[in-house]
Design a protein around this motif. Structure first.
Motif, PDB file in Angstrom:
ATOM      1  N   UNK A 106       2.224   9.252   7.972  1.00 48.99           N
ATOM      2  CA  UNK A 106       1.210   9.418   9.013  1.00 48.99           C
ATOM      3  C   UNK A 106      -0.131   8.862   8.520  1.00 48.99           C
ATOM      4  N   UNK A 107      -0.480   9.166   7.277  1.00 49.69           N
ATOM      5  CA  UNK A 107      -1.715   8.616   6.700  1.00 49.69           C
ATOM      6  C   UNK A 107      -1.625   7.089   6.613  1.00 49.69           C
ATOM      7  N   UNK A 108      -0.448   6.605   6.260  1.00 54.38           N
ATOM      8  CA  UNK A 108      -0.232   5.159   6.155  1.00 54.38           C
ATOM      9  C   UNK A 108      -0.363   4.487   7.516  1.00 54.38           C
ATOM     10  N   UNK A 109       0.013   5.164   8.574  1.00 51.03           N
ATOM     11  CA  UNK A 109      -0.178   4.634   9.925  1.00 51.03           C
ATOM     12  C   UNK A 109      -1.658   4.310  10.144  1.00 51.03           C
ATOM     13  N   UNK A 110      -2.537   5.217   9.731  1.00 52.78           N
ATOM     14  CA  UNK A 110      -3.971   4.963   9.850  1.00 52.78           C
ATOM     15  C   UNK A 110      -4.414   3.770   9.031  1.00 52.78           C
TER      16      UNK A 110
ATOM     17  N   UNK B  96       0.847  -1.200   0.000  1.00 58.21           N
ATOM     18  CA  UNK B  96       0.000   0.000   0.000  1.00 58.21           C
ATOM     19  C   UNK B  96       0.882   1.250   0.000  1.00 58.21           C
ATOM     20  N   UNK B  97       1.903   1.266   0.844  1.00 63.20           N
ATOM     21  CA  UNK B  97       2.766   2.458   0.943  1.00 63.20           C
ATOM     22  C   UNK B  97       3.581   2.643  -0.326  1.00 63.20           C
ATOM     23  N   UNK B  98       4.018   1.553  -0.945  1.00 62.19           N
ATOM     24  CA  UNK B  98       4.739   1.662  -2.220  1.00 62.19           C
ATOM     25  C   UNK B  98       3.819   2.248  -3.282  1.00 62.19           C
ATOM     26  N   UNK B  99       2.543   1.851  -3.253  1.00 63.52           N
ATOM     27  CA  UNK B  99       1.575   2.424  -4.180  1.00 63.52           C
ATOM     28  C   UNK B  99       1.400   3.915  -3.955  1.00 63.52           C
ATOM     29  N   UNK B 100       1.401   4.316  -2.694  1.00 65.01           N
ATOM     30  CA  UNK B 100       1.312   5.748  -2.392  1.00 65.01           C
ATOM     31  C   UNK B 100       2.510   6.486  -2.976  1.00 65.01           C
TER      32      UNK B 100
ATOM     33  N   UNK C  88       2.872   9.412  -6.039  1.00 68.30           N
ATOM     34  CA  UNK C  88       3.350  10.722  -5.607  1.00 68.30           C
ATOM     35  C   UNK C  88       2.877  11.181  -4.248  1.00 68.30           C
ATOM     36  N   UNK C  89       2.235  10.307  -3.477  1.00 69.74           N
ATOM     37  CA  UNK C  89       1.843  10.651  -2.105  1.00 69.74           C
ATOM     38  C   UNK C  89       3.020  10.250  -1.225  1.00 69.74           C
ATOM     39  N   UNK C  90       3.843  11.250  -0.872  1.00 68.22           N
ATOM     40  CA  UNK C  90       5.129  10.945  -0.245  1.00 68.22           C
ATOM     41  C   UNK C  90       5.359  11.772   1.017  1.00 68.22           C
ATOM     42  N   UNK C  91       6.427  11.424   1.712  1.00 75.62           N
ATOM     43  CA  UNK C  91       6.887  12.190   2.859  1.00 75.62           C
ATOM     44  C   UNK C  91       6.320  11.700   4.173  1.00 75.62           C
ATOM     45  N   UNK C  92       6.735  12.365   5.248  1.00 72.18           N
ATOM     46  CA  UNK C  92       6.258  11.983   6.579  1.00 72.18           C
ATOM     47  C   UNK C  92       4.743  12.095   6.738  1.00 72.18           C
TER      48      UNK C  92
END
Length: 179
Positions: A117-121, A101-105, A109-113
């Protein structure tokens, strides 16, 4: 582009940190492989911080992840003999899925801390979905506060590790500009 407030008004201009590649550095298949690998490493780091925290706090291990897997897969007798194996399979399996999921982000182009934080959710929601459907957990806001802090802290470490690796390897962005 960052927005800077100056005495004469807001000013937008690109700086080295805001100029990131407009397209990923790798094809989608490779991004997925990076996500799987980053998820494994993130789960390993999360498990390590968990064990360190348990050493310092004397908190016992939670077997909710293992019970969740046993319930969904019908492995009650295996769980009775090997709860730690199922716990680790859950942590690393969910870590790998979350890594994709995070690699897809990163890929889109959805990147950075903030993305981490969104990925934590997302990662918390993934665990909650499988735990709630197995009947092995309750809503996180009903947990004792210290358990909420512990769970979010460890999953936060996971999200930062996975996020940094995915952003660096998929998109070519170094959060710290150490190059």
């Amino acid at each position: 582009m960052p927005l800077y407030n100056t005495p004469s008004g807001p000013l937008k201009f690109p700086d080295a940190k805001s100029l990131y590649p407009s397209s990923p550095r790798v094809p989608l298949g490779q991004a997925i492989a990076i996500g799987l690998s980053a998820g494994i490493l993130g789960a390993l780091v999360m498990t390590g911080t968990n064990k360190l925290e348990q050493l310092l706090t004397s908190r016992p291990s939670s077997y909710v992840p293992g019970r969740t897997m046993a319930t969904h897969l019908g492995l009650s007798s295996f769980y009775a003999k090997h709860p730690d194996i199922l716990n680790h399979l859950h942590h690393f399996g969910m870590g790998m899925l979350g890594g994709v999921v995070r690699a897809g982000m990163s890929y889109v182009g959805v990147i950075g801390p903030v993305a981490s934080f969104l990925h934590l959710g997302v990662r918390v929601a993934m665990d909650q979905f499988v735990e709630m459907t197995a009947g092995t957990s309750d809503w996180p806001w009903t947990w004792p506060i210290n358990e909420q802090v512990i769970d979010l802290g460890h999953k936060g470490v996971y999200a930062l590790v996975v996020g940094y690796l995915c952003d660096r390897l998929v998109r070519g962005v170094d959060w710290f500009n150490w190059d």
